[in-house]
Design a protein around this motif. Structure first.
Motif, PDB file in Angstrom:
ATOM      1  N   HIS A 409       1.969   3.802  11.146  1.00 29.04           N
ATOM      2  CA  HIS A 409       2.235   3.846   9.718  1.00 29.04           C
ATOM      3  C   HIS A 409       3.743   3.787   9.504  1.00 29.04           C
ATOM      4  CE1 HIS A 409      -1.887   5.118   9.734  1.00 29.04           C
ATOM      5  NE2 HIS A 409      -1.578   6.165  10.465  1.00 29.04           N
ATOM      6  N   THR A 410       4.146   3.158   8.411  1.00 32.61           N
ATOM      7  CA  THR A 410       5.586   3.027   8.170  1.00 32.61           C
ATOM      8  C   THR A 410       6.116   4.087   7.211  1.00 32.61           C
ATOM      9  OG1 THR A 410       5.219   1.489   6.354  1.00 32.61           O
ATOM     10  CG2 THR A 410       5.506   0.529   8.549  1.00 32.61           C
ATOM     11  N   ARG A 411       5.224   4.765   6.504  1.00 29.91           N
ATOM     12  CA  ARG A 411       5.714   5.666   5.463  1.00 29.91           C
ATOM     13  C   ARG A 411       5.156   7.077   5.549  1.00 29.91           C
ATOM     14  NH1 ARG A 411       5.288   2.080   0.077  1.00 29.91           N
ATOM     15  NH2 ARG A 411       6.663   3.676  -0.766  1.00 29.91           N
ATOM     16  N   THR A 444       6.286   8.968  12.054  1.00 30.46           N
ATOM     17  CA  THR A 444       6.274   7.678  11.375  1.00 30.46           C
ATOM     18  C   THR A 444       6.692   6.588  12.358  1.00 30.46           C
ATOM     19  OG1 THR A 444       6.937   8.811   9.359  1.00 30.46           O
ATOM     20  CG2 THR A 444       7.225   6.438   9.385  1.00 30.46           C
ATOM     21  N   TYR A 468       4.553   8.208   0.478  1.00 26.90           N
ATOM     22  CA  TYR A 468       3.475   7.287   0.134  1.00 26.90           C
ATOM     23  C   TYR A 468       2.333   7.473   1.114  1.00 26.90           C
ATOM     24  CZ  TYR A 468       0.780   3.110  -0.769  1.00 26.90           C
ATOM     25  OH  TYR A 468      -0.252   2.263  -1.058  1.00 26.90           O
ATOM     26  N   ASP A 473      -1.166   1.675   4.075  1.00 35.61           N
ATOM     27  CA  ASP A 473      -0.028   1.825   4.988  1.00 35.61           C
ATOM     28  C   ASP A 473      -0.571   1.970   6.402  1.00 35.61           C
ATOM     29  OD1 ASP A 473       2.244   2.336   6.407  1.00 35.61           O
ATOM     30  OD2 ASP A 473       2.522   4.370   5.620  1.00 35.61           O
TER      31      ASP A 473
END
Lengths: 487, 487
Positions: A409-411, A444, A468, A473
């Protein structure tokens, strides 16, 4: 065996319905056909299992027609049980919803390509039907009628003057098509949902049956019939084009141009070859929350209860509360449906208007009409326990032998706490074995996956944190099910 | 200043009630006086704040009378706000419940020991009352009457023929005791809750007031009055003995032997010195769930709503739903109260019978009648999100500057995940600083504590795992509040 002459029998299960009338038990992404409360498996799985005995080709001759939005969740439900048979089911995704005539045409065109003389048994995915010898005789007789050129339906012997169903007026017997207890007949007329006095008349007359929404016919005959009329010919053309393999955009364009029309009005009402198999089996279209009454025996005050609670000075009230405690006091003729995130309290008289509630909630942007609280995945399920700005808490169940996709996941970051079973967690280059009480932090951007390393259910509490927290995501690095979208 | 002659004024707040009529908003361990929905603080805190202006000694002259079971939660509520004033409040724990006459005797004996000429203002802890000049004049006049030897009550001018309250028939004016707008009078008679026609007659007569359950008198006069009658003398004797300091066992034995009797029947009805201050202020005994109607303005169909949802084809219905979405459809005259773990659906006519629901649930052993979902602690709150065999998930909020006791558990391990704020965690010899997204594992037997290290609220998701997860599995090694029992 006459049934096997002239092509195989194929099942076409219509599973694109949205089932607003069952809210809050059903949701846009968890419609009525996915409900598991009417038996040990969902209604759609019941519909498939019910038809398998008459299919020579087994589940590979089952086509489930649905839409893009429901496809993933539907497939997860159909394959949720340890029932390898259903893994062979095929799926057809309608490019856009255009009612039953185009959806069935698409299925028929697909069947006809593979088996030009194939017979299709078109079945609703969200009804209840007594499975047994009567049903099997009925289906065999309908197939026999289809091979003889009829467009055959199934008519249920009415047991009350119901105004919520369409009726079929029975015509001349087709004695040559009898199979066991099933005696097909010609259809004299189709009748719309009647008013009360008319329904009483139908019941007294004895020559009227409930239309169960089941259609059995040669796939090619259905398509020919569509082609024979200028108003329905484009449906057949679009279906053939899509079955032959056009691009998704072309398919969408072709389908979008079609009229939204039911098989009843496009074909059945006007054709001169409609037949019906009268059947005396138990049947319900599970058309409203009143169907919940059938789930338990009423107490002496007429109250039906599923779930914890007490009914005090209460009469003729249905409580369905699987998550929490619900107590009615001094009320009557109510249906109370309680779920983890939403509760409906309706009078019996108003059950047909549940869609008004759904529409009003949708106008408010309420997620509770869209998302089911628990979501099925090929590897198990997840349930949202709590959602608040900055964090989300989920309960994740992974089936023995299964694993979640390798993802990142990036967020958001995640913490996983194992609460039952044994986990094998991949985190970057590490492989970690976790037992109940143990946890792991997933920063993350770090690739991670969890696998059920034991023979029991693996249950994890996941705490997500981040600005978020949307399901989108997610980057899937490897997936046993080759999915690329939401986990 | 006449009020200050003859001893100080002391407030005695009666807070031992169980408030079953407010279930599911109230619970045995979270009774009506702790409800925070009628204003910005709980009803008991409102009752204390309301009386402070007439107390020379401030909060240290407030005595809250409660029982052992409620004491901890009650004190946590009273000190929950950043209101140092209320930290000075004193508590008296009734050895066993014996109605109001013995409870007030215990408070009077305690007051009299410290301030022989002290006047007590006995106040309910679970009413709503308009705080303002009328109230202050009323209280000052009542104190003046008490100093003059009266047992003074407060009578609310009735605004409707209410059958749920007791009435006071007003007698001769006591003109010498007037304070501002408040004109005390003798009581001619106390009248029990009337039937409908009688209540209409009382309202038309104009000489009847609602009995607000407030009593102002010299502490010593009350005790003397009890001693003057053989049937009530043991109450005074037990109260003196306990106030003088006997063992807990002796106190329990002495109180257990007392009759269960109200101050009204023990003293007020029979004494010849009852006075009343008529008052025209807004007042409610918050006696049933119908009080929820006052929390919001009704819509054009007469529906009152607190919380998310829609009211479709619904009339005169109250929805109180703070946790989830609730939608009534096609109903009228219902009160729907939804909480995180239980929902009540009652007709307006049946609100007085909520105790029938509570009794029935209690007979089933339902925890939902005992435990509030959220529990207040001196350092903040905790809320149970999920409870299942082998694990439990809680949301824990720690106030800025506060810390949980240093503790350990013998049968469970815990994982803490910080989701907002900054935590300083002690784990054995380690001191760990955690920000949102970070977590810590607390093995069984390891001493641990968490402190809010920031200026914002600290929120933690706690996942407990173990075979036994009862709140009593806790050993407190150090506690800022010197508690030894449940955290």
């Amino acid at each position: 065996v006459p049934d096997r002459a002239g092509g195989r029998v194929h099942a076409v299960v219509l599973a694109g319905g949205s089932g607003q009338r069952f809210w809050p038990l059903s949701r846009e992404l968890g419609p009525k056909q996915l409900l598991g409360i009417f038996g040990t498996e969902s209604l759609v799985a019941q519909a498939i299992h019910r038809v398998l005995p008459v299919l020579d080709g087994g589940a590979s001759d089952v086509t489930v027609v649905t839409n893009e939005r429901l496809f993933d969740e539907l497939r997860n439900h159909i394959t949720a049980h340890d029932d390898a048979e259903l893994h062979g089911v095929r799926y057809l995704v309608e490019p856009v919803g255009r009612n039953t005539a185009p959806a069935i045409a698409l299925a028929c065109a697909t069947v006809a390509l593979d088996d030009p003389d194939g017979v299709v048994a078109v079945l609703p995915s969200d009804h209840l039907l007594d499975d047994g010898p009567v049903w099997r005789d009925t289906l065999h007789a309908a197939v026999k009628a289809a091979r003889a050129g009829y467009f055959c339906t199934v008519g249920i012997e009415p047991t009350r003057p119901e105004t919520g169903y369409g009726y079929i007026r029975v015509g001349a017997s087709l004695d040559g098509l009898v199979v066991g207890t099933a005696h097909p007949a010609r259809v004299r007329a189709f009748a719309e949902k009647p008013d009360g006095p008319t329904a009483v008349g139908y019941l007294a007359d004895g020559g009227y049956l409930w239309n169960a929404g089941i259609f059995v016919m040669r796939a090619s005959a259905y398509l020919e019939r569509l082609r024979a009329d200028a108003s329905t010919a484009p449906i057949a053309h679009a279906a053939f084009a899509i079955a032959a393999g056009v691009s998704a955009d072309e398919a969408r364009a072709a389908f979008s141009a079609l009229p939204s029309v039911s098989i009843d009005s496009a074909v059945m009402v006007s054709c001169d070859c409609a037949a019906v198999v009268p059947a005396t089996m138990g049947w319900s279209d599970v058309g409203s929350l009143l169907s919940l009454e059938g789930l338990a025996a009423p107490d002496k005050s007429g109250n039906v209860r599923v779930g914890r609670g007490v009914d005090i000075r209460t009469r003729n009230t249905v409580v369905h509360a699987t998550e929490r405690l619900v107590a009615p006091l001094g009320v009557e003729d109510l249906i109370i449906v309680d779920t983890a995130d939403a509760t409906l309290v309706t009078s019996r008289d108003a059950v047909q208007d549940v869609r008004l509630v759904v529409d009003a909630l949708k106008a408010l942007g309420a997620e509770e009409v869209v998302q089911p609280r628990t979501s099925l995945r090929p590897w198990g399920t997840w349930t949202t326990l709590l959602e608040a700005p900055g964090y989300k808490v989920k309960e994740i169940d992974v089936k023995p032998g299964a694993r979640v996709s390798l993802q990142r996941h990036t967020r958001r970051s995640e913490n996983w706490v194992v609460v039952s079973g044994e986990a094998l967690v991949t985190r970057g280059d590490e492989a970690l074995r976790l037992s109940p009480g143990e946890s792991v932090y997933l920063a993350t951007g770090v690739a991670h996956r969890v696998e059920n390393a034991g023979s029991e259910l693996l249950r994890i509490i996941e705490v997500q944190t981040g600005e978020y927290l949307g399901e989108d995501d997610i980057e899937r690095i490897h997936d046993d099910w080759e999915r690329h979208d939401a986990r």
